[in-house]
Write an enzyme that holds these catalytic residues in place. Sequence first.
Site, short mmCIF file in Angstrom:
data_model
loop_
_atom_site.label_atom_id
_atom_site.label_comp_id
_atom_site.label_asym_id
_atom_site.label_seq_id
_atom_site.Cartn_x
_atom_site.Cartn_y
_atom_site.Cartn_z
N ASN A 47 0.84 -1.19 0.00
CA ASN A 47 0.00 0.00 0.00
C ASN A 47 0.88 1.25 0.00
O ASN A 47 1.94 1.28 0.64
CB ASN A 47 -1.02 0.00 1.14
N ILE A 48 0.44 2.23 -0.75
CA ILE A 48 1.19 3.48 -0.90
C ILE A 48 0.23 4.62 -0.57
O ILE A 48 -0.73 4.87 -1.33
CB ILE A 48 1.75 3.63 -2.32
N GLU A 49 0.46 5.24 0.55
CA GLU A 49 -0.45 6.30 1.00
C GLU A 49 0.04 7.66 0.50
O GLU A 49 1.16 7.80 -0.01
CB GLU A 49 -0.55 6.27 2.52
N CYS A 58 -4.02 0.58 -2.63
CA CYS A 58 -3.83 -0.64 -1.84
C CYS A 58 -2.77 -1.55 -2.46
O CYS A 58 -2.52 -1.52 -3.67
CB CYS A 58 -5.13 -1.43 -1.79
N GLU A 60 -2.90 -4.76 -3.02
CA GLU A 60 -3.41 -5.72 -4.01
C GLU A 60 -3.46 -5.10 -5.40
O GLU A 60 -3.09 -5.72 -6.40
CB GLU A 60 -4.83 -6.18 -3.64
N CYS A 89 -10.23 -4.76 0.32
CA CYS A 89 -11.31 -3.77 0.24
C CYS A 89 -12.12 -3.99 -1.03
O CYS A 89 -11.72 -4.74 -1.93
CB CYS A 89 -10.73 -2.35 0.28
N CYS A 92 -10.35 -3.35 -4.41
CA CYS A 92 -9.40 -4.40 -4.78
C CYS A 92 -10.13 -5.65 -5.24
O CYS A 92 -9.69 -6.34 -6.16
CB CYS A 92 -8.46 -4.71 -3.62
#
Length: 135
Positions: A47-49, A58, A60, A89, A92
Amino acid sequence: MKLNKEEKRSLISLANEARRRAYAPYSNYRVGAALRTKSGRIYTGVNIESAAYPTTICAERVAVYKAVSEGELDFDVIAVVTENGGSPCGSCRQALAEFGLKTLVLLADGKENLVKEMTVADLLPEAFTPDKMKK
Ligand code: THU
């Protein structure tokens, strides 16, 4: 898709290793994924915020999009590792459903215990898939 214990263990371990590279300074909820294609290649994702929160992506979907961008559209299995074995989620699930409802999903916790396994079809009943676009 049938996987033996060792194949599952190894994919979960790759997802967990990727998880260390998660960029999650806001939620601190680190997610790692490892997607194996039918050709046998493995694409990892984290995940890359973003400070602009909705820009976050996310783990996935990063794995799926890496595979697709390399021309790989046929998936066998995806392992997803979170601290508590949380499940993918809705976005995804939809992104995975685009490429097949039969893809196996392995959910594991931070100790690499397999918590649950199911198919994308199980995760997204009555999915809207490409065939539904046909007139
Ligand atoms: N996250 C994932 O990477 N995969 C999921 O399926 C659930 C949520 C991430 C997004 C965000 O960075 C953090 O987990 C908290 O929602």
